[in-house]
Design a protein around this motif. Sequence first.
Motif: not given
Length: 243
Positions: A12, A14, A68, A70, A81-85, A145
């Motif tokens: 992951l 972020l 978030q 997923f 997995h790329r997540l924009w917080m 992402g």
Amino acid sequence: MRSIYQTIKCILLLYDEITGRIAVQNLFRVYNSKGTPAIYKGNGIYLFLLDSEKEDIITVEAEGYQTQKFFLCKDERETVHRLWMMPSKNNERASRMVSLSGRALQGQQITVYFDYSSQCRLLRGLNPYDGSVCLCHSLHSTVEGQKLRIQNTENGCYENLVLGEMCAELESSHEYQLSVPLKYEYPVRHTMIYRSISVSADETGEFFAVFRGFESVPESQRICKIEMGQDGCYETVILQQMR
């Protein structure tokens, strides 16, 4: 001495919507459905090792940011997995940014898109089921992402692009893997690319989003479109930043 090797289930990475960069500080609590925390490796990277669970739900939360979640499929191995917080409304830094808030149904997904900040131009035509896209954009923009809205202005077809890892870097272009293959055709001449942000309404039905870089856009041009599930699309003007 015997070495023990364990397979990585999930990687992951972020990013912070406030800074537009990797979230380098270990501010986030990342855990699976059994409450097992991720292993923090620094520079925004969190790892989960392979376990007996075939499917899992990963939660990412932190003070001042929207939670978030997923879903991890059973066949995923070493998937990145790329997540924009997105910050929450009580984040002090977010209070100095241009933002938008509103109300919807609890848990409803809201997508906001606008063309001011896409800073991306298509350099190679796209065909259905293509697995990568070639873009020209600012060297200072992090786009992995991110969700982009791509539209064929000739026939009106559109869909979302979710950019994965950069697989090639040329002098004036970057090629990115696509997390989801495309459905339609997009010629260079008739294609526009828009920045897109998706958030979910919280348990009270309120949603909130900040727009990085919007401060330099004249108020008369701060126009965005809002999609709320299947309930239609609305257009609005973001008048000023929060105080």
